[in-house]
Design a protein around this motif. Structure first.
Motif, PDB file in Angstrom:
ATOM      1  N   LYS A   1     -64.448  54.933 -54.606  1.00 37.32           N
ATOM      2  CA  LYS A   1     -64.052  54.251 -55.833  1.00 37.32           C
ATOM      3  C   LYS A   1     -64.784  52.936 -56.038  1.00 37.32           C
ATOM      4  N   ASN A   2     -65.710  52.605 -55.154  1.00 36.69           N
ATOM      5  CA  ASN A   2     -66.448  51.338 -55.245  1.00 36.69           C
ATOM      6  C   ASN A   2     -65.506  50.143 -55.345  1.00 36.69           C
ATOM      7  N   THR A   3     -64.472  50.135 -54.509  1.00 35.41           N
ATOM      8  CA  THR A   3     -63.443  49.113 -54.611  1.00 35.41           C
ATOM      9  C   THR A   3     -63.042  48.597 -53.232  1.00 35.41           C
ATOM     10  N   VAL A   4     -62.840  47.287 -53.146  1.00 34.97           N
ATOM     11  CA  VAL A   4     -62.296  46.660 -51.952  1.00 34.97           C
ATOM     12  C   VAL A   4     -60.978  45.998 -52.333  1.00 34.97           C
ATOM     13  N   TYR A   5     -60.017  45.997 -51.405  1.00 34.91           N
ATOM     14  CA  TYR A   5     -58.680  45.488 -51.675  1.00 34.91           C
ATOM     15  C   TYR A   5     -58.307  44.379 -50.695  1.00 34.91           C
ATOM     16  N   LEU A   6     -57.393  43.536 -51.130  1.00 33.09           N
ATOM     17  CA  LEU A   6     -56.761  42.567 -50.246  1.00 33.09           C
ATOM     18  C   LEU A   6     -55.265  42.623 -50.510  1.00 33.09           C
ATOM     19  N   HIS A   7     -54.527  43.201 -49.564  1.00 36.20           N
ATOM     20  CA  HIS A   7     -53.078  43.255 -49.678  1.00 36.20           C
ATOM     21  C   HIS A   7     -52.492  42.049 -48.980  1.00 36.20           C
ATOM     22  N   MET A   8     -51.728  41.253 -49.705  1.00 34.30           N
ATOM     23  CA  MET A   8     -51.194  40.003 -49.213  1.00 34.30           C
ATOM     24  C   MET A   8     -49.678  40.085 -49.130  1.00 34.30           C
ATOM     25  N   ASN A   9     -49.144  39.812 -47.953  1.00 34.93           N
ATOM     26  CA  ASN A   9     -47.700  39.838 -47.716  1.00 34.93           C
ATOM     27  C   ASN A   9     -47.195  38.458 -47.321  1.00 34.93           C
ATOM     28  N   ILE A  10     -45.902  38.257 -47.479  1.00 33.81           N
ATOM     29  CA  ILE A  10     -45.231  37.018 -47.081  1.00 33.81           C
ATOM     30  C   ILE A  10     -46.028  35.817 -47.577  1.00 33.81           C
ATOM     31  N   LEU A  11     -46.290  35.805 -48.847  1.00 35.54           N
ATOM     32  CA  LEU A  11     -47.107  34.755 -49.431  1.00 35.54           C
ATOM     33  C   LEU A  11     -46.418  33.400 -49.349  1.00 35.54           C
ATOM     34  N   ARG A  12     -47.225  32.366 -49.162  1.00 31.18           N
ATOM     35  CA  ARG A  12     -46.760  30.998 -49.053  1.00 31.18           C
ATOM     36  C   ARG A  12     -47.366  30.154 -50.169  1.00 31.18           C
ATOM     37  N   PRO A  13     -46.719  29.051 -50.524  1.00 32.59           N
ATOM     38  CA  PRO A  13     -47.312  28.185 -51.550  1.00 32.59           C
ATOM     39  C   PRO A  13     -48.736  27.747 -51.220  1.00 32.59           C
ATOM     40  N   GLU A  14     -49.053  27.561 -49.949  1.00 29.37           N
ATOM     41  CA  GLU A  14     -50.399  27.159 -49.564  1.00 29.37           C
ATOM     42  C   GLU A  14     -51.430  28.267 -49.739  1.00 29.37           C
ATOM     43  N   ASP A  15     -50.994  29.491 -50.055  1.00 28.16           N
ATOM     44  CA  ASP A  15     -51.920  30.567 -50.393  1.00 28.16           C
ATOM     45  C   ASP A  15     -52.410  30.460 -51.833  1.00 28.16           C
ATOM     46  N   THR A  16     -51.832  29.570 -52.601  1.00 27.26           N
ATOM     47  CA  THR A  16     -52.239  29.375 -53.989  1.00 27.26           C
ATOM     48  C   THR A  16     -53.709  28.985 -54.057  1.00 27.26           C
ATOM     49  N   ALA A  17     -54.491  29.765 -54.796  1.00 25.23           N
ATOM     50  CA  ALA A  17     -55.933  29.537 -54.885  1.00 25.23           C
ATOM     51  C   ALA A  17     -56.537  30.549 -55.847  1.00 25.23           C
ATOM     52  N   VAL A  18     -57.791  30.325 -56.185  1.00 25.41           N
ATOM     53  CA  VAL A  18     -58.583  31.355 -56.838  1.00 25.41           C
ATOM     54  C   VAL A  18     -59.215  32.196 -55.738  1.00 25.41           C
ATOM     55  N   TYR A  19     -59.019  33.495 -55.800  1.00 20.96           N
ATOM     56  CA  TYR A  19     -59.536  34.406 -54.786  1.00 20.96           C
ATOM     57  C   TYR A  19     -60.787  35.100 -55.309  1.00 20.96           C
ATOM     58  N   TYR A  20     -61.842  35.066 -54.495  1.00 23.37           N
ATOM     59  CA  TYR A  20     -63.135  35.609 -54.871  1.00 23.37           C
ATOM     60  C   TYR A  20     -63.532  36.775 -53.974  1.00 23.37           C
ATOM     61  N   CYS A  21     -64.097  37.784 -54.572  1.00 21.26           N
ATOM     62  CA  CYS A  21     -64.697  38.899 -53.867  1.00 21.26           C
ATOM     63  C   CYS A  21     -66.178  38.610 -53.667  1.00 21.26           C
ATOM     64  N   ALA A  22     -66.732  38.995 -52.524  1.00 20.99           N
ATOM     65  CA  ALA A  22     -68.141  38.755 -52.237  1.00 20.99           C
ATOM     66  C   ALA A  22     -68.751  39.945 -51.509  1.00 20.99           C
ATOM     67  N   ALA A  23     -70.065  40.075 -51.638  1.00 16.44           N
ATOM     68  CA  ALA A  23     -70.794  41.172 -51.010  1.00 16.44           C
ATOM     69  C   ALA A  23     -71.993  40.646 -50.237  1.00 16.44           C
ATOM     70  N   ASP A  24     -72.235  41.249 -49.089  1.00 16.00           N
ATOM     71  CA  ASP A  24     -73.361  40.925 -48.214  1.00 16.00           C
ATOM     72  C   ASP A  24     -74.190  42.189 -48.043  1.00 16.00           C
ATOM     73  N   PRO A  25     -75.355  42.274 -48.684  1.00 11.07           N
ATOM     74  CA  PRO A  25     -76.137  43.513 -48.642  1.00 11.07           C
ATOM     75  C   PRO A  25     -76.943  43.722 -47.378  1.00 11.07           C
ATOM     76  N   ILE A  26     -77.193  42.674 -46.591  1.00  9.65           N
ATOM     77  CA  ILE A  26     -78.089  42.794 -45.443  1.00  9.65           C
ATOM     78  C   ILE A  26     -77.474  42.320 -44.141  1.00  9.65           C
ATOM     79  N   GLY A  27     -76.201  41.946 -44.160  1.00  5.91           N
ATOM     80  CA  GLY A  27     -75.540  41.537 -42.933  1.00  5.91           C
ATOM     81  C   GLY A  27     -75.859  40.133 -42.480  1.00  5.91           C
ATOM     82  N   SER A  28     -76.258  39.263 -43.404  1.00  7.00           N
ATOM     83  CA  SER A  28     -76.594  37.896 -43.023  1.00  7.00           C
ATOM     84  C   SER A  28     -76.039  36.833 -43.958  1.00  7.00           C
TER      85      SER A  28
END
Length: 118
Positions: free
Chosen positions: A76-103
């Motif tokens: 599905k060309n998709t990556v997920y992040l399942h977040m449990n027991i969230l805390r106020p300090e988890d508040t943020a903008v969450y970004y997805c990133a890709a590394d094509p060459i392992g560096s």
């Protein structure tokens, strides 16, 4: 250049859960190491989690303390992040990133806002 689009953010109460998704364009998704980062107001962007090409290897920031799980579905060309027991300090903008060459993380999405109320 691969295009990454995050979704699934929102406002939740402390102790709640959210699942973030990152959809990637292109036909070479399985060749990329994928990761999640976050940036809270006034702070630097920090690493959250990563997953290898096959999905069999994962890595997490120590601060997560077992609460989050990263996964991917190459069909599905998709990556997920399942977040449990969230805390106020988890508040943020969450970004997805890709590394094509392992560096280096060279491809980034535009982010999705996660806000955790106390």
């Amino acid at each position: 250049q691969v295009q990454l689009v995050e979704s699934g953010g929102g406002l939740v109460q402390a102790g709640g859960s959210l699942r973030l998704s990152c959809a990637a364009s292109g036909r070479t998704f399985s060749m990329y190491i994928m990761g999640w980062f976050r940036q809270a107001p006034g702070k630097e962007r920090e690493f959250v989690a990563s997953i290898n090409r096959s999905g069999g290897g994962t890595s997490y920031a120590d601060t997560i303390e077992g609460r989050f799980t990263i996964s991917r579905d190459n069909a599905k060309n998709t990556v997920y992040l399942h977040m449990n027991i969230l805390r106020p300090e988890d508040t943020a903008v969450y970004y997805c990133a890709a590394d094509p060459i392992g560096s280096r993380w060279v491809h980034w999405g535009q982010g999705t806002q996660v806000t955790v109320s106390s």
